[in-house]
Design a protein around this motif. Structure first.
Motif, short mmCIF file in Angstrom:
data_model
loop_
_atom_site.label_atom_id
_atom_site.label_comp_id
_atom_site.label_asym_id
_atom_site.label_seq_id
_atom_site.Cartn_x
_atom_site.Cartn_y
_atom_site.Cartn_z
N PRO A 121 0.80 -1.23 0.00
CA PRO A 121 0.00 0.00 0.00
C PRO A 121 0.83 1.27 0.00
O PRO A 121 0.49 2.24 -0.68
CB PRO A 121 -0.83 -0.13 1.28
CG PRO A 121 -0.89 -1.59 1.56
CD PRO A 121 0.43 -2.15 1.08
N SER A 124 1.90 2.41 -3.46
CA SER A 124 0.82 2.48 -4.44
C SER A 124 0.12 3.82 -4.35
O SER A 124 -0.09 4.36 -3.26
CB SER A 124 -0.20 1.35 -4.22
OG SER A 124 0.40 0.09 -4.38
N GLU A 125 -0.26 4.34 -5.51
CA GLU A 125 -1.04 5.57 -5.61
C GLU A 125 -2.35 5.27 -6.32
O GLU A 125 -2.34 4.70 -7.41
CB GLU A 125 -0.26 6.64 -6.37
CG GLU A 125 -1.04 7.92 -6.61
CD GLU A 125 -0.30 8.91 -7.49
OE1 GLU A 125 -0.96 9.76 -8.11
OE2 GLU A 125 0.93 8.81 -7.58
N GLU A 126 -3.45 5.65 -5.71
CA GLU A 126 -4.76 5.39 -6.31
C GLU A 126 -5.02 6.34 -7.48
O GLU A 126 -4.78 7.54 -7.37
CB GLU A 126 -5.86 5.52 -5.27
CG GLU A 126 -5.92 4.38 -4.28
CD GLU A 126 -6.21 3.04 -4.92
OE1 GLU A 126 -6.91 3.02 -5.95
OE2 GLU A 126 -5.75 2.01 -4.40
N THR A 127 -5.50 5.80 -8.59
CA THR A 127 -5.90 6.60 -9.75
C THR A 127 -7.27 6.13 -10.20
O THR A 127 -7.82 5.15 -9.67
CB THR A 127 -4.90 6.44 -10.91
OG1 THR A 127 -5.03 5.11 -11.47
CG2 THR A 127 -3.47 6.66 -10.45
N PRO A 131 -4.66 1.29 -8.69
CA PRO A 131 -3.40 1.67 -8.07
C PRO A 131 -2.22 1.52 -9.02
O PRO A 131 -2.15 0.56 -9.78
CB PRO A 131 -3.29 0.70 -6.88
CG PRO A 131 -4.12 -0.49 -7.28
CD PRO A 131 -5.23 0.05 -8.12
N ALA A 250 -1.75 0.20 -14.17
CA ALA A 250 -2.74 -0.22 -13.17
C ALA A 250 -3.28 -1.63 -13.41
O ALA A 250 -4.12 -2.10 -12.64
CB ALA A 250 -3.91 0.77 -13.16
#
Length: 378
Positions: A121, A124-127, A131, A250
């Motif tokens: 986590p 990771s970057e949410e888009t 992620p 992703a």
């Protein structure tokens, strides 16, 4: 009768002449003129530029922040990191962060529960597409976190060979067969289109293989030769290619970097390719060039953006026959003995996988170490 028709018209009480009407237009014009004069006089004589509206003065030099949520985030009471990515001056992209108190990189066990692909986590970057990898707030890069350890092989001083199997993930049975047959030091490159990536990528990671993401890039004969949906194209706006890149990134997680699928035209265009390489540097990912184009600018762009990089030396199954594959593997050994290291690319064809698996069994006896791709990426 004729006398009555010849008489002039008369008004009230028998008076002759036209009727009298009030001059309405003139009255309205006069009223408007008076209003305008009054307005001008008020502005001239009354010192009230706000026109009587309520006013509250604020000191623009004040350093106080009225945003309570922002104050809470940066409050000293919150000791955790508040930035999404690491300070690029403190932890330049592509560099491994300093050792922690236990003598290694920041403990992976402290970075949250890994997902299906083994992605953490904190990395990771949410888009909108899902992620995608990023550098953690402590400076740990995905390249450092997800690479397969090879310190012993590197320290031995023996010549090293890395083998990357490409095209995995589209055929589930073929991909799982390759994962089962090949030693863990063989690197696996997955295409972003398979319906069973959750199964195949997770199986490869669980078996200890290092993972790369295949990214489709424009060849010179595109679209006659089309590497697939979301292909990165030369001449498109940078934002459009980045949106495609994020979609591709992703599809799954846990990879150390990217490898091109085709891309002779795209990788030769500095204006287009530089945007992608900058993004990889900012996200702490590596890049492996499959060696298919001598015009690729990947070496220069990777160095300029501190992206861990390597270029393949041999395509092992350019001719997919057992005899040709074994000859290519022999050439790969010769390059490793000459230069101290070599990288080979091979497809996931059953005949190729079987030949590489058999060849790898005797490699250590020849004094050559089989290593993951990251061990040879500068």
């Amino acid at each position: 009768m004729s006398d009555s028709l010849s008489k002039p018209l008369t008004g009230k009480k028998g008076k002759t002449g036209p009727r009298r009407h009030l001059p309405i237009a003139r009255v309205l014009f006069g009223l408007l003129a008076l209003i305008g004069i009054a307005f001008v006089l008020r502005i001239t004589l009354v010192n009230d530029p706000t026109g009587g509206r309520p006013v509250q003065e604020a000191d623009i030099t004040s350093t106080r922040n009225g945003n309570t949520l922002a104050n809470d985030v940066v409050s000293s009471e919150h000791s955790g990191p508040v930035t999404i990515t690491a300070d690029p001056q403190q932890y330049p992209a592509g560099e491994t962060p300093p050792a922690d108190t236990h003598g290694g990189t920041p403990a992976v066990s402290e970075m949250g529960q890994p997902d299906l692909f083994g992605a953490l986590p904190d990395l990771s970057e949410e888009t909108a597409d899902g992620p995608i990898p990023r550098i953690s707030a402590t400076g740990l890069t995905p390249f450092a976190a997800y690479q397969r350890p090879a310190a012993e092989a590197v320290a031995s001083g023996d010549p090293m060979i890395a083998v990357i199997v490409t095209g995995l993930g589209i055929n589930e049975l073929g991909s799982l067969g390759a994962i089962d047959q090949l030693p863990a030091d063989v690197t696996m490159a997955f295409a972003p289109y398979g319906r069973t990536l959750g199964t195949t990528v997770a199986a490869a990671r669980a078996d200890g293989h290092e993972i790369l993401l295949e990214v489709p890039m424009e060849p010179f004969d595109y679209p006659q030769n089309d590497p697939g949906p979301q292909t990165l194209l030369s001449g498109e706006p940078a934002r459009a290619n980045l949106d495609k890149l994020f979609w591709l990134m992703a599809r799954f997680g846990g990879y150390v970097g990217l490898i091109n699928n085709m891309g002779a035209r795209f990788t030769a265009s500095a204006a287009d390719f530089s945007t992608i390489m900058e993004e990889l540097g900012a996200r702490g990912l590596g890049y492996l060039d499959d060696g298919s184009s001598n015009r690729s600018l990947a070496p220069q762009l990777a160095e300029g953006n501190k992206v861990p990089f390597a270029k393949a030396d041999v395509v092992i199954d350019a001719n997919p026959s057992r005899t040709s594959i074994l000859a290519a593997l022999a050439s790969l050994e010769a390059k490793a003995l000459e230069n101290g290291h070599a990288i080979g690319i091979v497809s996931a064809l059953p005949i190729s996988v079987a030949a590489v698996a058999e060849w790898a069994r005797d490699l250590k006896a020849k004094g050559i170490a089989l290593v993951p791709a990251s061990a040879l990426m500068k």
